[in-house]
Design a protein around this motif. Sequence first.
Motif, PDB file in Angstrom:
ATOM      1  N   GLU A   1       0.854  -1.195   0.000  1.00  0.00           N
ATOM      2  CA  GLU A   1       0.000   0.000   0.000  1.00  0.00           C
ATOM      3  C   GLU A   1       0.884   1.237   0.000  1.00  0.00           C
ATOM      4  O   GLU A   1       1.211   1.779   1.054  1.00  0.00           O
ATOM      5  CB  GLU A   1      -0.926  -0.013   1.228  1.00  0.00           C
ATOM      6  CG  GLU A   1      -1.909  -1.174   1.258  1.00  0.00           C
ATOM      7  CD  GLU A   1      -2.985  -1.054   0.187  1.00  0.00           C
ATOM      8  OE1 GLU A   1      -3.249   0.084  -0.247  1.00  0.00           O
ATOM      9  OE2 GLU A   1      -3.546  -2.092  -0.206  1.00  0.00           O
ATOM     10  N   LEU A   2       1.297   1.679  -1.171  1.00  0.00           N
ATOM     11  CA  LEU A   2       2.189   2.824  -1.267  1.00  0.00           C
ATOM     12  C   LEU A   2       1.451   4.110  -0.912  1.00  0.00           C
ATOM     13  O   LEU A   2       0.234   4.229  -1.123  1.00  0.00           O
ATOM     14  CB  LEU A   2       2.786   2.906  -2.668  1.00  0.00           C
ATOM     15  CG  LEU A   2       3.573   1.667  -3.123  1.00  0.00           C
ATOM     16  CD1 LEU A   2       4.204   1.909  -4.493  1.00  0.00           C
ATOM     17  CD2 LEU A   2       4.629   1.286  -2.092  1.00  0.00           C
ATOM     18  N   LEU A   3       2.187   5.083  -0.388  1.00  0.00           N
ATOM     19  CA  LEU A   3       1.599   6.289   0.184  1.00  0.00           C
ATOM     20  C   LEU A   3       1.901   7.532  -0.630  1.00  0.00           C
ATOM     21  O   LEU A   3       3.003   7.675  -1.178  1.00  0.00           O
ATOM     22  CB  LEU A   3       2.128   6.497   1.608  1.00  0.00           C
ATOM     23  CG  LEU A   3       2.017   5.329   2.588  1.00  0.00           C
ATOM     24  CD1 LEU A   3       2.699   5.693   3.905  1.00  0.00           C
ATOM     25  CD2 LEU A   3       0.571   4.944   2.822  1.00  0.00           C
ATOM     26  N   THR A   4       0.945   8.437  -0.688  1.00  0.00           N
ATOM     27  CA  THR A   4       1.252   9.784  -1.172  1.00  0.00           C
ATOM     28  C   THR A   4       1.950  10.541  -0.046  1.00  0.00           C
ATOM     29  O   THR A   4       1.947  10.105   1.119  1.00  0.00           O
ATOM     30  CB  THR A   4      -0.023  10.543  -1.566  1.00  0.00           C
ATOM     31  OG1 THR A   4      -0.799  10.800  -0.375  1.00  0.00           O
ATOM     32  CG2 THR A   4      -0.852   9.772  -2.577  1.00  0.00           C
ATOM     33  N   SER A   5       2.521  11.676  -0.369  1.00  0.00           N
ATOM     34  CA  SER A   5       3.163  12.498   0.665  1.00  0.00           C
ATOM     35  C   SER A   5       2.169  12.878   1.755  1.00  0.00           C
ATOM     36  O   SER A   5       2.526  13.002   2.931  1.00  0.00           O
ATOM     37  CB  SER A   5       3.748  13.768   0.040  1.00  0.00           C
ATOM     38  OG  SER A   5       4.797  13.467  -0.840  1.00  0.00           O
ATOM     39  N   ALA A   6       0.898  13.072   1.366  1.00  0.00           N
ATOM     40  CA  ALA A   6      -0.131  13.486   2.319  1.00  0.00           C
ATOM     41  C   ALA A   6      -0.600  12.345   3.212  1.00  0.00           C
ATOM     42  O   ALA A   6      -1.311  12.574   4.192  1.00  0.00           O
ATOM     43  CB  ALA A   6      -1.322  14.080   1.569  1.00  0.00           C
ATOM     44  N   GLN A   7      -0.236  11.108   2.884  1.00  0.00           N
ATOM     45  CA  GLN A   7      -0.571   9.965   3.722  1.00  0.00           C
ATOM     46  C   GLN A   7       0.561   9.600   4.672  1.00  0.00           C
ATOM     47  O   GLN A   7       0.379   8.767   5.557  1.00  0.00           O
ATOM     48  CB  GLN A   7      -0.912   8.755   2.845  1.00  0.00           C
ATOM     49  CG  GLN A   7      -2.206   8.911   2.060  1.00  0.00           C
ATOM     50  CD  GLN A   7      -2.445   7.759   1.099  1.00  0.00           C
ATOM     51  OE1 GLN A   7      -1.622   7.491   0.222  1.00  0.00           O
ATOM     52  NE2 GLN A   7      -3.563   7.065   1.268  1.00  0.00           N
ATOM     53  N   MET A   8       1.712  10.210   4.490  1.00  0.00           N
ATOM     54  CA  MET A   8       2.859   9.948   5.350  1.00  0.00           C
ATOM     55  C   MET A   8       2.790  10.795   6.619  1.00  0.00           C
ATOM     56  O   MET A   8       2.203  11.876   6.631  1.00  0.00           O
ATOM     57  CB  MET A   8       4.159  10.257   4.607  1.00  0.00           C
ATOM     58  CG  MET A   8       4.450   9.337   3.447  1.00  0.00           C
ATOM     59  SD  MET A   8       6.047   9.747   2.662  1.00  0.00           S
ATOM     60  CE  MET A   8       6.149   8.458   1.422  1.00  0.00           C
ATOM     61  N   THR A   9       3.421  10.292   7.668  1.00  0.00           N
ATOM     62  CA  THR A   9       3.576  11.109   8.868  1.00  0.00           C
ATOM     63  C   THR A   9       4.611  12.194   8.574  1.00  0.00           C
ATOM     64  O   THR A   9       5.422  12.059   7.639  1.00  0.00           O
ATOM     65  CB  THR A   9       4.051  10.266  10.054  1.00  0.00           C
ATOM     66  OG1 THR A   9       5.394   9.790   9.772  1.00  0.00           O
ATOM     67  CG2 THR A   9       3.133   9.076  10.295  1.00  0.00           C
TER      68      THR A   9
END
Length: 235
Positions: free
Chosen positions: A202-210
């Motif tokens: 499940e790769l993340l966008t920058s906005a999904q990262m802490t």
Amino acid sequence: MKIVVATHNEGKLVEIRAILAERLGDRADEIELVSAGSLGLSDPVETGVTFEANALLKARFVALRTGLPAIADDSGLIVDVMGNAPGILSARWSGEHGNDEANNRLLLAQIEDIQDDDRTARFRCAAALVAPVADEEDTADFDAASGDDIDDGDGLEDAQETVVLGEMAGTIVRAPHGTNGFGYDPIFMPDDQPAEAVASGELLTSAQMTPEQKNAISHRGKALRALVPAIEALL
């Protein structure tokens, strides 16, 4: 040593302090960071046509008015298939400065028909340090109210100037995901991903990262880390 950061965002000082502590250890305590906003300085007109030019312009603006070393950065999104746009126009791509939702919506519409493999992009950040010579006769009077555009370095002929770059490569996804960050973060998926995201698939966008995950790989973090040797040389 006091250094002025050309920003009105106090959160940026927190990020720089953390990077200095990471790189310099106890020596970081010798540096006092203050924001241009806390000194009542206005923002200069950004007339540069590159990230490097605008970062240097902002650092010169602050250094000239305070007589102190100044740090500034300028950053934006580069989309390969768009000929490196929106670039320095990233914050006002839709015509309204700082309207993140409108900027994202317009960019997604512009590349709607582009295949996933060709939606490559990168965030780029230029960070600049301008350190004027400590000579009271050559230092301009501090004028917090001035909004003059300073882009030629007049009055800073002997100043030490350093400009470095940092990049974060990735891909533009087809719809926004996540609520962290700002700007184009919801539609940008970095190539560098947290280990747990890679393991889960499940790769993340920058906005999904802490914030911690993003700062570890961000273009701004890379640029500021590259600037540390020049800062250390002033101590």
